[in-house]
Design a protein around this motif. Sequence first.
Motif, PDB file in Angstrom:
ATOM      1  N   VAL A   4      53.602  39.593   7.900  1.00 47.94           N
ATOM      2  CA  VAL A   4      52.401  40.409   7.798  1.00 47.94           C
ATOM      3  C   VAL A   4      51.294  39.854   8.672  1.00 47.94           C
ATOM      4  N   SER A   5      51.388  40.132   9.954  1.00 47.94           N
ATOM      5  CA  SER A   5      50.268  39.709  10.764  1.00 47.94           C
ATOM      6  C   SER A   5      49.260  40.843  10.827  1.00 47.94           C
ATOM      7  N   PHE A   6      49.711  42.053  10.480  1.00 49.30           N
ATOM      8  CA  PHE A   6      48.782  43.173  10.433  1.00 49.30           C
ATOM      9  C   PHE A   6      47.768  42.917   9.314  1.00 49.30           C
ATOM     10  N   GLY A   7      46.506  43.018   9.643  1.00 47.96           N
ATOM     11  CA  GLY A   7      45.507  42.823   8.614  1.00 47.96           C
ATOM     12  C   GLY A   7      45.128  41.373   8.411  1.00 47.96           C
ATOM     13  N   SER A 161      37.251  44.584   0.176  1.00 46.27           N
ATOM     14  CA  SER A 161      37.425  43.255   0.769  1.00 46.27           C
ATOM     15  C   SER A 161      38.310  42.384  -0.104  1.00 46.27           C
ATOM     16  N   ILE A 162      38.196  42.539  -1.422  1.00 46.16           N
ATOM     17  CA  ILE A 162      39.050  41.741  -2.305  1.00 46.16           C
ATOM     18  C   ILE A 162      40.503  42.183  -2.158  1.00 46.16           C
ATOM     19  N   ALA A 163      40.709  43.491  -2.035  1.00 49.45           N
ATOM     20  CA  ALA A 163      42.072  43.999  -1.844  1.00 49.45           C
ATOM     21  C   ALA A 163      42.675  43.391  -0.578  1.00 49.45           C
ATOM     22  N   LEU A 164      41.902  43.373   0.512  1.00 46.50           N
ATOM     23  CA  LEU A 164      42.395  42.800   1.762  1.00 46.50           C
ATOM     24  C   LEU A 164      42.728  41.332   1.588  1.00 46.50           C
ATOM     25  N   ARG A 165      41.874  40.625   0.830  1.00 48.07           N
ATOM     26  CA  ARG A 165      42.084  39.202   0.649  1.00 48.07           C
ATOM     27  C   ARG A 165      43.367  38.910  -0.133  1.00 48.07           C
ATOM     28  N   PHE A 166      43.701  39.794  -1.061  1.00 46.11           N
ATOM     29  CA  PHE A 166      44.845  39.514  -1.922  1.00 46.11           C
ATOM     30  C   PHE A 166      46.177  39.971  -1.345  1.00 46.11           C
ATOM     31  N   ILE A 167      46.146  40.723  -0.236  1.00 47.18           N
ATOM     32  CA  ILE A 167      47.418  41.185   0.347  1.00 47.18           C
ATOM     33  C   ILE A 167      48.370  40.022   0.633  1.00 47.18           C
ATOM     34  N   PRO A 168      47.957  39.005   1.419  1.00 43.82           N
ATOM     35  CA  PRO A 168      48.915  37.922   1.684  1.00 43.82           C
ATOM     36  C   PRO A 168      49.348  37.183   0.430  1.00 43.82           C
ATOM     37  N   ARG A 213      46.740  39.723 -14.229  1.00 43.33           N
ATOM     38  CA  ARG A 213      46.256  38.420 -14.681  1.00 43.33           C
ATOM     39  C   ARG A 213      45.294  37.834 -13.654  1.00 43.33           C
ATOM     40  N   ARG A 214      45.670  37.971 -12.370  1.00 41.61           N
ATOM     41  CA  ARG A 214      44.796  37.473 -11.309  1.00 41.61           C
ATOM     42  C   ARG A 214      43.454  38.191 -11.320  1.00 41.61           C
ATOM     43  N   ALA A 215      43.515  39.507 -11.501  1.00 33.92           N
ATOM     44  CA  ALA A 215      42.283  40.302 -11.501  1.00 33.92           C
ATOM     45  C   ALA A 215      41.359  39.835 -12.620  1.00 33.92           C
ATOM     46  N   ASP A 216      41.964  39.547 -13.769  1.00 33.17           N
ATOM     47  CA  ASP A 216      41.201  39.085 -14.912  1.00 33.17           C
ATOM     48  C   ASP A 216      40.497  37.764 -14.606  1.00 33.17           C
ATOM     49  N   GLU A 217      41.268  36.841 -14.034  1.00 32.61           N
ATOM     50  CA  GLU A 217      40.700  35.526 -13.704  1.00 32.61           C
ATOM     51  C   GLU A 217      39.625  35.641 -12.646  1.00 32.61           C
TER      52      GLU A 217
ATOM     53  N   VAL B  83      31.260  26.990 -13.665  1.00 28.76           N
ATOM     54  CA  VAL B  83      32.629  26.746 -14.118  1.00 28.76           C
ATOM     55  C   VAL B  83      33.595  26.879 -12.947  1.00 28.76           C
ATOM     56  N   VAL B  84      34.462  25.890 -12.788  1.00 29.98           N
ATOM     57  CA  VAL B  84      35.518  25.953 -11.785  1.00 29.98           C
ATOM     58  C   VAL B  84      36.821  26.138 -12.554  1.00 29.98           C
ATOM     59  N   PHE B  85      37.618  27.138 -12.138  1.00 29.14           N
ATOM     60  CA  PHE B  85      38.805  27.483 -12.907  1.00 29.14           C
ATOM     61  C   PHE B  85      40.067  26.822 -12.359  1.00 29.14           C
ATOM     62  N   GLN B  86      41.192  27.227 -12.965  1.00 29.80           N
ATOM     63  CA  GLN B  86      42.436  26.535 -12.655  1.00 29.80           C
ATOM     64  C   GLN B  86      43.052  26.924 -11.313  1.00 29.80           C
ATOM     65  N   ASN B  87      43.208  28.224 -11.098  1.00 30.30           N
ATOM     66  CA  ASN B  87      43.942  28.671  -9.915  1.00 30.30           C
ATOM     67  C   ASN B  87      43.007  28.904  -8.741  1.00 30.30           C
ATOM     68  N   PRO B  88      43.125  28.092  -7.679  1.00 29.52           N
ATOM     69  CA  PRO B  88      42.185  28.247  -6.566  1.00 29.52           C
ATOM     70  C   PRO B  88      42.265  29.631  -5.925  1.00 29.52           C
ATOM     71  N   ASP B  89      43.460  30.246  -5.929  1.00 32.75           N
ATOM     72  CA  ASP B  89      43.597  31.549  -5.280  1.00 32.75           C
ATOM     73  C   ASP B  89      42.888  32.659  -6.044  1.00 32.75           C
ATOM     74  N   ASN B  90      42.735  32.466  -7.351  1.00 39.39           N
ATOM     75  CA  ASN B  90      42.149  33.544  -8.148  1.00 39.39           C
ATOM     76  C   ASN B  90      40.655  33.403  -8.351  1.00 39.39           C
ATOM     77  N   GLN B  91      40.007  32.488  -7.644  1.00 42.10           N
ATOM     78  CA  GLN B  91      38.558  32.413  -7.808  1.00 42.10           C
ATOM     79  C   GLN B  91      37.801  32.452  -6.494  1.00 42.10           C
ATOM     80  N   THR B  92      38.533  32.653  -5.390  1.00 47.61           N
ATOM     81  CA  THR B  92      37.845  32.832  -4.118  1.00 47.61           C
ATOM     82  C   THR B  92      37.703  34.318  -3.869  1.00 47.61           C
ATOM     83  N   VAL B  93      36.483  34.718  -3.545  1.00 50.16           N
ATOM     84  CA  VAL B  93      36.206  36.137  -3.365  1.00 50.16           C
ATOM     85  C   VAL B  93      36.402  36.526  -1.902  1.00 50.16           C
TER      86      VAL B  93
END
Lengths: 270, 273
Positions: A4-7, A161-168, A213-217, B83-93
């Motif tokens: 995925v180099s696109f994006g 922007s968050i959607a783009l960030r989470f693609i990879p 779960r990620r979205a929640d965190e 607060v800094v959380f556990q998973n680094p990937d899930n807290q960077t915007v």
Amino acid sequence: MKDVSFGQYYPVSSYVHRLDPRLKLLFLIAYIVAIFLASNFYGLAACAGVLVVIVIAARIPFGKVLRAVRGVVFLVIFTAALNILFYNGETVYASWWVFDITKEGLIFSAFLALRLVLLVVCSSLLTYTTTPVSLTDGVESLLTPLKWIKIPVHALALVMSIALRFIPILMDETERIKNAQKARGADFESGNLLKRIKAMVPVLVPLLLSAFRRADELGDAMDARCYTGSGKRTKYKKLRFTWRDLIAFLVGAALIAGVVLMKIYLPAPY
Amino acid sequence: MKAIEFTGVSFRYEEEGPFVIEKLNFSVEEGEFVAVLGHNGSGKSTLARLANGLLVPDEGAISVFGTPLTEKTLFEARRNVGVVFQNPDNQTVATIVEDDVAFGAENVGLKREEIGERIEFALRAVGMEAYRGATVARLSGGQKQRVAIAGVLALKPRAIVLDESTAMLDPRGRREIVDVVTRLNKEEGITVVLITHFMEEALLADRAVVMNRGEIVMQGKPEEIFARQEELVTYNLALPRIGVICNRLRAAGMPVSNTLSAEQLAEEIAKCV
């Protein structure tokens, strides 16, 4: 993240990287219009030439550009093949049952393939040279009129922007789950299409759960950093239109004008 | 002054469900470095979320730097306690380091120049100033977590809570984080609450607190806590190898201290011999 180099943003400092994202977005739209307006190879050649200049100015390695094309190779070959087989031309080279391979068909499919490649390269150049943050800033700024009819443009831009960030990240995760299921005996390669789609269910369900779960965190982390979604928010990076942008604007305008002129004055048949 | 104070706090995730935290009294002094240890499900993460108002207690009161935590003071509390959380990937915007660090400062409506200064301060504090324009995805786990700490520091909090922020890192990344928070505590005077299940990370803390089933069951200087090995085992906390060796040596009559660092233990043994 292999394919995925696109994006994916390509972090170097260049003239193109520093351009106003709004301009780049508008340029992309204009460029796409130009590609579709071009009715002969002169027009497409002009478009391709401009693209080469942009790639050099953006200091993006050509390999990286090719990798963006790789994602659509199948689509390009597929459409080209269909066009070669079904295009009704005059000069027939080969013929079999209802299919004719004609000179015009070959030229036309080459023309379409080039168009598609230019389209993909230009779009990926936008994401190579623009960080998702400034891209969404650009979208947000361009969509400002929608704020007047109470559409939450800022929130939408952030979602984008968050959607783009989470693609990879989600791509990586898909690969991991797939491997985990393979280790448990799942078979993704054999069987017909329906069977293969069914085989993806045990991948998609955990992927979806993990995405939630990620979205929640992420939501918690944003709350913890005082995010409210209110209008009081400030911007660290302000968009500014500079002389750099003016030059790029003039180049873009000249390109489109050139393509239109070619459409009018040069003979159409490719 | 007390940085964080819980008075008789109870919390459960579902009505009628079991209390995750029950009638908890817990406080952290300003400038203190407290390590909270506990097995999974001990309620230690809930503690972090209660401390800055991500969760609201069912009973009891929480106050942050002397101000009771209510709906009105919520944002003040969040600015003061990061607060800094556990998973680094899930807290960077954001994708780029500086954009992510800027996020909190943008949220509270600071001016552009000030956000720039805050980014510089925060990245320098975690030793990541060379990565300002880098892509977050390309950093190592430890570096990502340091960026996450910087993102919290950009709000200039007086206290930071690390909710198992080292759990997903390799030993090197864990050491980076512990070093950074220790320095923040000693040099910037920031109150630190380090929630973890790695006992060796508690060694540098002023005080270690052990939680089990929503209650504080042990509390004291880290060395004192580590000496009570049998008790720790009942709370599902295993002492690292070095700690076990220390305890055995002492039981055999060798006057070594309760350290969890191999180097220090080696030196002490050398002195005895």
